[in-house]
Design a protein around this motif. Structure first.
Motif, PDB file in Angstrom:
ATOM      1  N   ASN A 158     -25.003 -34.116   5.998  1.00 30.91           N
ATOM      2  CA  ASN A 158     -23.563 -34.051   5.738  1.00 30.91           C
ATOM      3  C   ASN A 158     -22.745 -33.821   7.011  1.00 30.91           C
ATOM      4  O   ASN A 158     -21.902 -32.914   7.062  1.00 30.91           O
ATOM      5  N   PRO A 159     -22.965 -34.628   8.058  1.00 30.34           N
ATOM      6  CA  PRO A 159     -22.238 -34.366   9.302  1.00 30.34           C
ATOM      7  C   PRO A 159     -20.721 -34.467   9.166  1.00 30.34           C
ATOM      8  O   PRO A 159     -19.999 -33.686   9.797  1.00 30.34           O
ATOM      9  N   LEU A 160     -20.234 -35.410   8.349  1.00 28.95           N
ATOM     10  CA  LEU A 160     -18.788 -35.534   8.191  1.00 28.95           C
ATOM     11  C   LEU A 160     -18.213 -34.291   7.533  1.00 28.95           C
ATOM     12  O   LEU A 160     -17.180 -33.765   7.968  1.00 28.95           O
ATOM     13  N   GLN A 161     -18.854 -33.809   6.487  1.00 34.65           N
ATOM     14  CA  GLN A 161     -18.379 -32.597   5.826  1.00 34.65           C
ATOM     15  C   GLN A 161     -18.359 -31.418   6.782  1.00 34.65           C
ATOM     16  O   GLN A 161     -17.375 -30.662   6.840  1.00 34.65           O
ATOM     17  N   GLU A 162     -19.428 -31.249   7.541  1.00 33.36           N
ATOM     18  CA  GLU A 162     -19.493 -30.121   8.478  1.00 33.36           C
ATOM     19  C   GLU A 162     -18.400 -30.228   9.539  1.00 33.36           C
ATOM     20  O   GLU A 162     -17.819 -29.217   9.954  1.00 33.36           O
ATOM     21  N   ALA A 163     -18.111 -31.460   9.970  1.00 37.72           N
ATOM     22  CA  ALA A 163     -17.079 -31.653  10.993  1.00 37.72           C
ATOM     23  C   ALA A 163     -15.682 -31.352  10.474  1.00 37.72           C
ATOM     24  O   ALA A 163     -14.780 -31.002  11.248  1.00 37.72           O
ATOM     25  N   ASP A 169     -20.974 -26.370  10.451  1.00 35.91           N
ATOM     26  CA  ASP A 169     -22.007 -26.409  11.489  1.00 35.91           C
ATOM     27  C   ASP A 169     -21.898 -27.737  12.226  1.00 35.91           C
ATOM     28  O   ASP A 169     -22.345 -28.770  11.724  1.00 35.91           O
ATOM     29  N   ARG A 170     -21.335 -27.698  13.427  1.00 36.39           N
ATOM     30  CA  ARG A 170     -21.058 -28.946  14.134  1.00 36.39           C
ATOM     31  C   ARG A 170     -21.994 -29.216  15.309  1.00 36.39           C
ATOM     32  O   ARG A 170     -21.868 -30.257  15.964  1.00 36.39           O
ATOM     33  N   ASP A 171     -22.924 -28.345  15.540  1.00 36.03           N
ATOM     34  CA  ASP A 171     -23.921 -28.598  16.583  1.00 36.03           C
ATOM     35  C   ASP A 171     -25.185 -29.140  15.911  1.00 36.03           C
ATOM     36  O   ASP A 171     -25.978 -28.387  15.349  1.00 36.03           O
ATOM     37  N   TRP A 172     -25.382 -30.458  15.978  1.00 34.84           N
ATOM     38  CA  TRP A 172     -26.529 -31.097  15.335  1.00 34.84           C
ATOM     39  C   TRP A 172     -27.598 -31.486  16.358  1.00 34.84           C
ATOM     40  O   TRP A 172     -28.515 -32.250  16.049  1.00 34.84           O
ATOM     41  N   TRP A 173     -27.471 -30.972  17.559  1.00 39.14           N
ATOM     42  CA  TRP A 173     -28.483 -31.269  18.572  1.00 39.14           C
ATOM     43  C   TRP A 173     -29.851 -30.770  18.092  1.00 39.14           C
ATOM     44  O   TRP A 173     -30.009 -29.601  17.752  1.00 39.14           O
ATOM     45  N   ALA A 226     -15.103 -34.948   3.187  1.00 37.55           N
ATOM     46  CA  ALA A 226     -14.075 -34.658   4.188  1.00 37.55           C
ATOM     47  C   ALA A 226     -12.784 -34.258   3.486  1.00 37.55           C
ATOM     48  O   ALA A 226     -12.141 -33.248   3.832  1.00 37.55           O
ATOM     49  N   LEU A 227     -12.402 -35.045   2.465  1.00 39.58           N
ATOM     50  CA  LEU A 227     -11.170 -34.752   1.739  1.00 39.58           C
ATOM     51  C   LEU A 227     -11.290 -33.466   0.921  1.00 39.58           C
ATOM     52  O   LEU A 227     -10.321 -32.716   0.794  1.00 39.58           O
ATOM     53  N   ILE A 228     -12.472 -33.219   0.364  1.00 45.38           N
ATOM     54  CA  ILE A 228     -12.669 -31.978  -0.393  1.00 45.38           C
ATOM     55  C   ILE A 228     -12.482 -30.770   0.516  1.00 45.38           C
ATOM     56  O   ILE A 228     -11.830 -29.784   0.142  1.00 45.38           O
ATOM     57  N   GLU A 229     -13.040 -30.847   1.717  1.00 42.75           N
ATOM     58  CA  GLU A 229     -12.845 -29.746   2.667  1.00 42.75           C
ATOM     59  C   GLU A 229     -11.382 -29.660   3.085  1.00 42.75           C
ATOM     60  O   GLU A 229     -10.850 -28.558   3.287  1.00 42.75           O
ATOM     61  N   ALA A 237      -3.672 -28.200  10.488  1.00 43.39           N
ATOM     62  CA  ALA A 237      -4.401 -29.046  11.435  1.00 43.39           C
ATOM     63  C   ALA A 237      -5.734 -29.498  10.841  1.00 43.39           C
ATOM     64  O   ALA A 237      -6.161 -30.642  11.034  1.00 43.39           O
ATOM     65  N   ASP A 238      -6.400 -28.590  10.105  1.00 43.40           N
ATOM     66  CA  ASP A 238      -7.655 -28.957   9.444  1.00 43.40           C
ATOM     67  C   ASP A 238      -7.408 -29.994   8.349  1.00 43.40           C
ATOM     68  O   ASP A 238      -8.194 -30.935   8.174  1.00 43.40           O
ATOM     69  N   LYS A 239      -6.324 -29.830   7.612  1.00 45.11           N
ATOM     70  CA  LYS A 239      -5.986 -30.793   6.570  1.00 45.11           C
ATOM     71  C   LYS A 239      -5.713 -32.167   7.161  1.00 45.11           C
ATOM     72  O   LYS A 239      -6.178 -33.195   6.643  1.00 45.11           O
ATOM     73  N   ALA A 240      -4.962 -32.211   8.246  1.00 46.80           N
ATOM     74  CA  ALA A 240      -4.627 -33.475   8.883  1.00 46.80           C
ATOM     75  C   ALA A 240      -5.868 -34.150   9.462  1.00 46.80           C
ATOM     76  O   ALA A 240      -6.029 -35.372   9.396  1.00 46.80           O
ATOM     77  N   HIS A 241      -6.740 -33.347  10.036  1.00 50.07           N
ATOM     78  CA  HIS A 241      -7.988 -33.878  10.579  1.00 50.07           C
ATOM     79  C   HIS A 241      -8.798 -34.559   9.478  1.00 50.07           C
ATOM     80  O   HIS A 241      -9.258 -35.694   9.626  1.00 50.07           O
ATOM     81  N   ALA A 242      -8.971 -33.882   8.343  1.00 49.27           N
ATOM     82  CA  ALA A 242      -9.784 -34.415   7.252  1.00 49.27           C
ATOM     83  C   ALA A 242      -9.157 -35.662   6.638  1.00 49.27           C
ATOM     84  O   ALA A 242      -9.865 -36.607   6.265  1.00 49.27           O
ATOM     85  N   ALA A 243      -7.827 -35.690   6.545  1.00 48.46           N
ATOM     86  CA  ALA A 243      -7.141 -36.817   5.892  1.00 48.46           C
ATOM     87  C   ALA A 243      -7.410 -38.146   6.577  1.00 48.46           C
ATOM     88  O   ALA A 243      -7.378 -39.204   5.940  1.00 48.46           O
ATOM     89  N   ALA A 244      -7.681 -38.116   7.867  1.00 46.46           N
ATOM     90  CA  ALA A 244      -7.939 -39.362   8.599  1.00 46.46           C
ATOM     91  C   ALA A 244      -9.235 -40.042   8.160  1.00 46.46           C
ATOM     92  O   ALA A 244      -9.450 -41.215   8.460  1.00 46.46           O
TER      93      ALA A 244
END
Length: 343
Positions: A158-163, A169-173, A226-229, A237-244
């Protein structure tokens, strides 16, 4: 990044989905798939065989309950109803994330009572891939399986959801390497699934080569995490980020075709925006072995076991009628049913 799950997050997810928000801006692509109608079928409708083999068990229909549960009190009732319906109908059941149960926060009904309610059902446990570099490993995977008597373990991507999640959790290394190591060491089958943005054929091939027993394309067209988050975010800013990312991802129909071409030998689960039995038939025709539903089950699952059973009886009846009207006595014949040319 925050390794602690905020109180109420799962309940917020459930509320957003039940309210009909967080739907993907794109459709799943099934409407473009049309069967050639057979006006003179040589079949008995009631004797059509919808059975499918999955994880060493025979299902009465090629359907998987892809669970998506909320907070502890609601989750326990939902999981119980889904398990009872799966047992009654001869379907498979995949539970939601067991992270909080493993961490001892709450079980949400994810214990051996689930297996007792569904003794003959293929049950899939569930942990997130991103946790595999954050303290979760072979021991936690075994605990997830053992706590519900599961036949297999689902690991969700779920990388998009995490982002898009404020505390994601955005470190997937290193996640891919950790995933492969777990697949190689775990004693039972591992199913790897996306969560609504779709698997490409290239990624699916990589997962199958790692040793995954099956892949779930979980394509775009259903719930958009993404939209659920974005719906639950407090920061504009988080809402605007997800809306894209409203239309991000590969539609389910296309993902099934892409994955099947790349992995002709693999067990493929088709999920993401499957609305009814006609869509299920389309998914099978495109290359899915098993078809999953999640969000469409939440409302009946909050009501009763009987409501879930009624939902799947309707889906199964629709799938059977597609077979009847394409002269397909079983799923193998449905996979060869002629399609109308694309418009």
């Amino acid at each position: 990044m925050n390794d602690v799950i905020p109180p109420g997050r799962k309940d917020q997810h459930l509320d957003v989905v039940l309210a009909g928000r967080g739907r993907h801006a794109r459709d799943a692509g099934f409407d473009a798939i049309r069967f050639v109608h057979e006006a003179l079928p040589d079949l008995d409708h009631d004797k059509i065989d919808l059975g499918a083999d999955f994880l060493g068990r025979r299902l009465k229909a090629p359907l998987l309950i892809s669970s998506m549960t909320g907070g502890p009190a609601r989750a326990e009732a939902i999981n119980a109803r889904l398990a009872e319906a799966a047992q009654h109908l001869g379907l498979a059941l995949a539970v939601g994330s067991q992270r909080t149960a493993i961490e001892g926060v709450s079980s949400g009904g994810l214990d051996l009572n689930l297996r007792r309610r569904a003794p003959d059902t293929p049950i899939l446990a569930n942990i997130g891939a991103s946790q595999l570099t954050r303290g979760f490993g072979l021991d936690e995977a075994r605990r997830a399986v053992d706590m519900i008597g599961a036949d297999a373990l689902t690991i969700h991507l779920n990388p998009l959801q995490e982002a898009c999640q404020p505390e994601g959790d955005r470190d997937w290394w290193g996640v891919g390497a950790a995933l492969e190591a777990l697949i190689r060491r775990l004693e039972i089958p591992v199913v790897v699934k996306e969560t609504g943005a779709g698997l490409s054929g290239r990624t699916a091939r990589r997962l199958i080569d790692m040793g995954a027993a099956a892949v779930d394309v979980a394509g775009a067209g259903g719930s958009n995490w993404a939209l659920i988050e974005g719906e639950r975010a407090a920061d504009p800013a988080d809402k605007a980020h997800a809306a894209a990312f409203a239309d991000w991802g590969m539609p389910t129909a296309r993902a099934i075709v892409d994955v099947r071409r790349a992995c002709p030998e693999a067990v493929v689960i088709g999920s993401g925006g499957v609305r009814d039995g006609v869509d299920a038939a389309r998914a099978v025709r495109l290359g899915a072995d098993i078809v999953g539903q999640a969000a469409g089950l939440l409302k009946p699952a909050t009501v009763s076991t009987e409501a879930v059973v009624e939902h799947f009886q309707r889906v199964t009846r629709q799938l059977r009628t597609v077979c009847f009207c394409t002269n397909s006595a079983n799923l193998a014949q449905l996979r060869r049913a002629p399609l109308q040319p694309f418009d």
